[in-house]
Enzyme design. Structure first.
Site, PDB file in Angstrom:
ATOM      1  N   TYR A 101       7.179 -11.756   3.794  1.00 55.96           N
ATOM      2  CA  TYR A 101       6.265 -11.949   2.665  1.00 55.96           C
ATOM      3  C   TYR A 101       5.241 -13.033   3.011  1.00 55.96           C
ATOM      4  O   TYR A 101       5.616 -14.131   3.441  1.00 55.96           O
ATOM      5  CB  TYR A 101       7.043 -12.380   1.409  1.00 55.96           C
ATOM      6  CG  TYR A 101       6.119 -12.778   0.283  1.00 55.96           C
ATOM      7  CD1 TYR A 101       5.698 -11.837  -0.654  1.00 55.96           C
ATOM      8  CD2 TYR A 101       5.619 -14.080   0.187  1.00 55.96           C
ATOM      9  CE1 TYR A 101       4.804 -12.181  -1.655  1.00 55.96           C
ATOM     10  CE2 TYR A 101       4.718 -14.429  -0.817  1.00 55.96           C
ATOM     11  CZ  TYR A 101       4.317 -13.474  -1.729  1.00 55.96           C
ATOM     12  OH  TYR A 101       3.422 -13.812  -2.716  1.00 55.96           O
ATOM     13  N   GLU A 189      -2.069 -11.186  -1.209  1.00 58.23           N
ATOM     14  CA  GLU A 189      -0.669 -11.070  -0.825  1.00 58.23           C
ATOM     15  C   GLU A 189      -0.457  -9.926   0.161  1.00 58.23           C
ATOM     16  O   GLU A 189      -1.061  -8.863   0.007  1.00 58.23           O
ATOM     17  CB  GLU A 189       0.106 -10.801  -2.118  1.00 58.23           C
ATOM     18  CG  GLU A 189       1.582 -10.934  -2.050  1.00 58.23           C
ATOM     19  CD  GLU A 189       2.192 -10.703  -3.439  1.00 58.23           C
ATOM     20  OE1 GLU A 189       2.548 -11.689  -4.098  1.00 58.23           O
ATOM     21  OE2 GLU A 189       2.299  -9.535  -3.849  1.00 58.23           O
TER      22      GLU A 189
END
Ligand code: GDP
Ligand code: MN
Length: 385
Positions: A101, A189
């Site tokens: 992530y 993101e």
């Protein structure tokens, strides 16, 4: 403003982050054609402004173009988190290894952008954040220069022990910070960033939220707006020239002028209440604007009372009153409405409202705010019993 994965991937691509190209289509037939043209194993991905598409069945792998068409047909019939899927992205499937992530956000409290990374990327990142926040590493970065390479290396090493791989991830982090700053994002993101089995790192998913104030100034960002997705309150408010900011409380506020709106919110807090929103209906107003304002406010289930605080200058109090009466006629509003009107045509406005019995009057701002807080409390108790 939210944008789609395929748009975010295009932006990331411009900043040198590796992404797979693909095609956005609106029908299953077109998805089949796109898959045939691309060849090989495909992934079909719902393009909606919502996360968790994988868990909702909005991400499917397909081995053949016929299968791609079938999967697209299924996905195009879905509603994900209340949003109907109208487009899918057809893109080559990746043989993936580990999922990381990476995310840049605007940390408003620190007044700085912040990079976050985790080794536990993928579809369960929310759970990781909630249950094991120590597995997410964070670092603020300079809003002008972006993440420095030494910072990027430091962060990358927290999620990847292998030196060479960490260096590659650090490169992605620097580019992600630059993309974040370059498009005035409030969030950028990559979840997941994947290590390809053939080597190298790929942004398998991409999510960007843009700062609305930046969108207003940049036509290239405005062009990313999807008319299919414009059912949200903020869009509606913008369309009618209202500035609307949702908050956490239970008193819906309709005010004219930003300064008066701030003063009203301060006063609500001062008397122990909690505003549900900031809403400035602007200098000039029409009944339609007031109807829209009421629609936006009553869509929030937390609102227990509505407070109008209008200082009539260019704004005419009778217009505001007409708006309230029209809104009540068109839609059923069960909430108590407290009104303070003063200035241009205040008497006429008051008469309109009195005849309709639509609202509770207050002579001063203090009185209006206190009454709205009292009404919200009564209303809330009434609902709980
Ligand atoms: P999200 O659920 O909305 O976050 O959508 P993602 O694009 O992140 O996809 C969710 C999950 O589907 C990923 O974490 C992967 O595990 C899987 N996935 C997505 N694309 C591919 C792909 O090309 N190949 C493989 N093997 N898995 C994929
Ligand atoms: Mn994802």
């Amino acid at each position: 403003m939210n944008i789609h994965e395929y748009q975010a991937k295009e932006i990331f691509g411009h900043y040198g982050i590796r992404v797979h190209a693909g095609k956005v289509v609106r029908t299953a037939g077109e998805a089949g054609d796109a898959a045939q043209a691309l060849g090989g194993r495909m992934v079909i991905k719902a393009q909606v402004h919502a996360g968790g598409r994988g868990k909702a069945g909005g991400i499917k792998l397909a081995d053949t173009w016929e299968e791609a068409r079938e999967k697209a047909d299924g996905i195009l019939g879905l509603t994900i988190k209340g949003i109907p899927v109208r487009k899918v992205f057809v893109t080559p499937a990746a043989e993936i290894g580990h999922e990381y992530y990476l995310g840049a956000i605007l940390d408003r409290e620190a007044r700085l952008p912040m990079m976050m990374v985790s080794r536990e990327g993928g579809i369960d990142i929310e759970e990781v954040a909630a249950k094991t926040p120590e597995k997410i590493h964070k670092l603020h970065f300079d809003p002008y220069h972006g993440l420095r390479s030494f910072q990027a290396r430091e962060l990358a090493h927290t999620i990847e022990p292998d030196g060479r791989k960490a260096l590659a991830i650090a490169g992605v982090l620097v580019k992600l910070s630059q993309a974040f700053l370059g498009v005035h994002a409030t969030l950028a993101e990559i979840n997941p960033l994947v290590e390809l089995q053939a080597g190298g790192f790929l942004a398998l998913d991409a999510k960007i939220n843009l700062d609305d104030s930046a969108v207003a100034m940049r036509s290239d960002l405005e062009a990313l707006r999807d008319p299919d997705m414009r059912d949200d309150k903020q869009d509606k408010a913008r369309e009618f020239g209202l500035s609307f900011i949702p908050l956490e409380g239970n008193i819906g506020c309709v005010v004219n002028g930003a300064g008066l709106a701030m003063a009203t919110m301060d006063l609500v807090k001062h008397f122990g209440g909690d505003p549900a929103n900031f809403l400035d209906i602007g200098g000039s107003s029409s009944p339609e604007k007031v109807v829209t304002a009421l629609e936006i406010i009553t869509a929030d289930p937390r609102v227990q009372a509505i407070l109008f605080n209008i200082f009539g200058g260019i704004t005419r109090c009778d217009h505001v009153a007409e708006g309230i009466v029209t809104a009540l006629r068109e839609t059923k509003i069960d909430l108590p409405i407290v009104v303070r009107l003063t200035g241009t045509n205040a008497e006429r406005g008051r008469k309109i409202l009195e005849e309709s019995g639509a609202a509770i009057f207050a002579a001063t701002m203090e009185e209006a705010v206190q009454e709205a807080i009292r009404q919200a409390g009564l209303n809330d108790k009434g609902k709980r019993t």
